[in-house]
Write a protein that holds these residues in place. Sequence first.
Motif, PDB file in Angstrom:
ATOM      1  N   LYS A 172      36.744 173.607 182.815  1.00 39.32           N
ATOM      2  CA  LYS A 172      36.281 174.133 184.098  1.00 39.32           C
ATOM      3  C   LYS A 172      34.830 173.748 184.367  1.00 39.32           C
ATOM      4  N   ARG A 173      34.009 173.758 183.316  1.00 38.43           N
ATOM      5  CA  ARG A 173      32.609 173.371 183.478  1.00 38.43           C
ATOM      6  C   ARG A 173      32.509 171.899 183.876  1.00 38.43           C
ATOM      7  N   GLU A 174      33.322 171.056 183.247  1.00 41.26           N
ATOM      8  CA  GLU A 174      33.302 169.630 183.590  1.00 41.26           C
ATOM      9  C   GLU A 174      33.775 169.416 185.028  1.00 41.26           C
ATOM     10  N   ARG A 175      34.750 170.184 185.459  1.00 44.12           N
ATOM     11  CA  ARG A 175      35.224 170.046 186.836  1.00 44.12           C
ATOM     12  C   ARG A 175      34.132 170.440 187.828  1.00 44.12           C
ATOM     13  N   ARG A 176      33.318 171.429 187.486  1.00 42.71           N
ATOM     14  CA  ARG A 176      32.223 171.829 188.370  1.00 42.71           C
ATOM     15  C   ARG A 176      31.135 170.769 188.432  1.00 42.71           C
ATOM     16  N   GLU A 177      30.897 170.092 187.312  1.00 45.42           N
ATOM     17  CA  GLU A 177      29.759 169.181 187.215  1.00 45.42           C
ATOM     18  C   GLU A 177      30.098 167.736 187.569  1.00 45.42           C
ATOM     19  N   ASP A 178      31.349 167.350 187.416  1.00 46.67           N
ATOM     20  CA  ASP A 178      31.751 165.968 187.710  1.00 46.67           C
ATOM     21  C   ASP A 178      32.062 165.835 189.195  1.00 46.67           C
ATOM     22  N   LYS A 179      31.458 164.872 189.862  1.00 46.62           N
ATOM     23  CA  LYS A 179      31.598 164.752 191.312  1.00 46.62           C
ATOM     24  C   LYS A 179      33.039 164.492 191.741  1.00 46.62           C
ATOM     25  N   LEU A 180      33.726 163.618 191.030  1.00 47.61           N
ATOM     26  CA  LEU A 180      35.096 163.282 191.426  1.00 47.61           C
ATOM     27  C   LEU A 180      36.043 164.448 191.170  1.00 47.61           C
ATOM     28  N   LEU A 181      35.927 165.074 190.015  1.00 44.96           N
ATOM     29  CA  LEU A 181      36.806 166.205 189.689  1.00 44.96           C
ATOM     30  C   LEU A 181      36.552 167.386 190.619  1.00 44.96           C
TER      31      LEU A 181
ATOM     32  N   TRP B 296      38.211 175.853 174.950  1.00 48.43           N
ATOM     33  CA  TRP B 296      38.432 174.490 175.433  1.00 48.43           C
ATOM     34  C   TRP B 296      38.552 174.463 176.953  1.00 48.43           C
ATOM     35  N   PHE B 297      39.323 175.398 177.505  1.00 51.61           N
ATOM     36  CA  PHE B 297      39.509 175.358 178.954  1.00 51.61           C
ATOM     37  C   PHE B 297      38.244 175.775 179.696  1.00 51.61           C
TER      38      PHE B 297
ATOM     39  N   GLU C 244      30.585 159.096 191.797  1.00 49.98           N
ATOM     40  CA  GLU C 244      30.358 159.086 190.349  1.00 49.98           C
ATOM     41  C   GLU C 244      31.493 159.823 189.650  1.00 49.98           C
ATOM     42  N   HIS C 245      31.867 159.338 188.470  1.00 51.92           N
ATOM     43  CA  HIS C 245      32.898 160.003 187.677  1.00 51.92           C
ATOM     44  C   HIS C 245      32.635 159.772 186.205  1.00 51.92           C
ATOM     45  N   LEU C 246      32.610 160.857 185.445  1.00 49.08           N
ATOM     46  CA  LEU C 246      32.353 160.808 184.000  1.00 49.08           C
ATOM     47  C   LEU C 246      31.068 160.059 183.673  1.00 49.08           C
ATOM     48  N   GLY C 247      30.055 160.318 184.498  1.00 48.87           N
ATOM     49  CA  GLY C 247      28.740 159.747 184.247  1.00 48.87           C
ATOM     50  C   GLY C 247      28.551 158.311 184.674  1.00 48.87           C
ATOM     51  N   LYS C 248      29.534 157.730 185.368  1.00 43.13           N
ATOM     52  CA  LYS C 248      29.442 156.339 185.801  1.00 43.13           C
ATOM     53  C   LYS C 248      29.653 156.232 187.301  1.00 43.13           C
ATOM     54  N   PRO C 249      29.016 155.228 187.948  1.00 38.87           N
ATOM     55  CA  PRO C 249      29.250 155.024 189.381  1.00 38.87           C
ATOM     56  C   PRO C 249      30.731 154.788 189.644  1.00 38.87           C
ATOM     57  N   PHE C 250      31.205 155.293 190.774  1.00 35.53           N
ATOM     58  CA  PHE C 250      32.624 155.177 191.092  1.00 35.53           C
ATOM     59  C   PHE C 250      32.802 154.526 192.457  1.00 35.53           C
ATOM     60  N   ALA C 251      33.578 153.436 192.485  1.00 37.34           N
ATOM     61  CA  ALA C 251      33.892 152.739 193.730  1.00 37.34           C
ATOM     62  C   ALA C 251      35.117 151.858 193.457  1.00 37.34           C
ATOM     63  N   PRO C 252      35.936 151.562 194.474  1.00 35.97           N
ATOM     64  CA  PRO C 252      35.844 152.036 195.856  1.00 35.97           C
ATOM     65  C   PRO C 252      36.346 153.463 195.960  1.00 35.97           C
ATOM     66  N   VAL C 253      35.913 154.144 196.995  1.00 35.66           N
ATOM     67  CA  VAL C 253      36.297 155.540 197.167  1.00 35.66           C
ATOM     68  C   VAL C 253      37.341 155.633 198.277  1.00 35.66           C
ATOM     69  N   ASP C 254      38.598 155.679 197.895  1.00 36.03           N
ATOM     70  CA  ASP C 254      39.697 155.868 198.834  1.00 36.03           C
ATOM     71  C   ASP C 254      40.728 156.766 198.148  1.00 36.03           C
TER      72      ASP C 254
ATOM     73  N   LEU D 274      44.210 165.900 179.884  1.00 29.98           N
ATOM     74  CA  LEU D 274      44.185 167.358 179.745  1.00 29.98           C
ATOM     75  C   LEU D 274      45.508 167.877 179.196  1.00 29.98           C
ATOM     76  N   VAL D 275      46.610 167.407 179.756  1.00 26.92           N
ATOM     77  CA  VAL D 275      47.926 167.883 179.325  1.00 26.92           C
ATOM     78  C   VAL D 275      48.187 167.477 177.880  1.00 26.92           C
ATOM     79  N   SER D 276      47.778 166.269 177.529  1.00 26.04           N
ATOM     80  CA  SER D 276      47.956 165.796 176.153  1.00 26.04           C
ATOM     81  C   SER D 276      47.147 166.655 175.170  1.00 26.04           C
ATOM     82  N   THR D 277      45.913 166.978 175.552  1.00 25.70           N
ATOM     83  CA  THR D 277      45.066 167.816 174.700  1.00 25.70           C
ATOM     84  C   THR D 277      45.639 169.227 174.588  1.00 25.70           C
ATOM     85  N   ALA D 278      46.114 169.765 175.695  1.00 19.28           N
ATOM     86  CA  ALA D 278      46.708 171.098 175.693  1.00 19.28           C
ATOM     87  C   ALA D 278      47.935 171.144 174.792  1.00 19.28           C
TER      88      ALA D 278
END
Length: 202
Positions: free
Chosen positions: A68-77, A63-64, A166-176, A191-195
């Motif tokens: 880690k793979r999602e964190r590498r591939e997701d722009k926001l993460l 699972w982890f 982008e985050h989770l496959g969707k455009p992300f704004a505003p970026v602050d 993540l903590v809930s799943t863990a």
Amino acid sequence: MHPAAVVHAQRKLENAERALHNLRNAEDFSEIEREWSAFLMALGTIYTKLEQGSKLNNVSRGWFDQVKRERREDKLLQYLHQARNAEEHGIEDITSRNARILRQPLKLPNGKTAELRISLPAGPEDLQLSEDGNETKLFDGLQRISSTVALVPVKNHGTIFSVPDEHLGKPFAPVDPLAVAEAGYDYAALLVSTAKAFSELN
């Protein structure tokens, strides 16, 4: 998943929540920058604790690996991860202070009212008039309309990571900082809930 890792991750999630609350209520540049940094540090430690706890068995380890793979591939993460690394290990700023807009009501000679809007960089919130070497305030009662801290691309090991759009496959704004922190917190809470669920299967 080791139950102790979940306990520690939950504590760090609470730290992240506290920083997020403070970020929402920050009133000046220094507060925003301080709480953004505190949020990044707490968020990064959540991953560290869960990674260590996931080594207990193959199920949580698998699972982890996906996390880690999602964190590498997701722009926001990925940006959150790299911003945290840049803040801890680098010397370059991970935010920039935007110009502020100040507002001054004016009364015109014809009796009508107007409003003067002034854009200023970071600095004292008053304008001064210098005459014969004597400085006096040009206006009293200037009202601040906006004072923002912007995210900037961060650099680690020669690689530049852009501000996410982008985050989770969707455009992300505003970026602050606040918007990105809120999205990062929601993801970390999941993540903590799943863990925790994995730890109860041990």
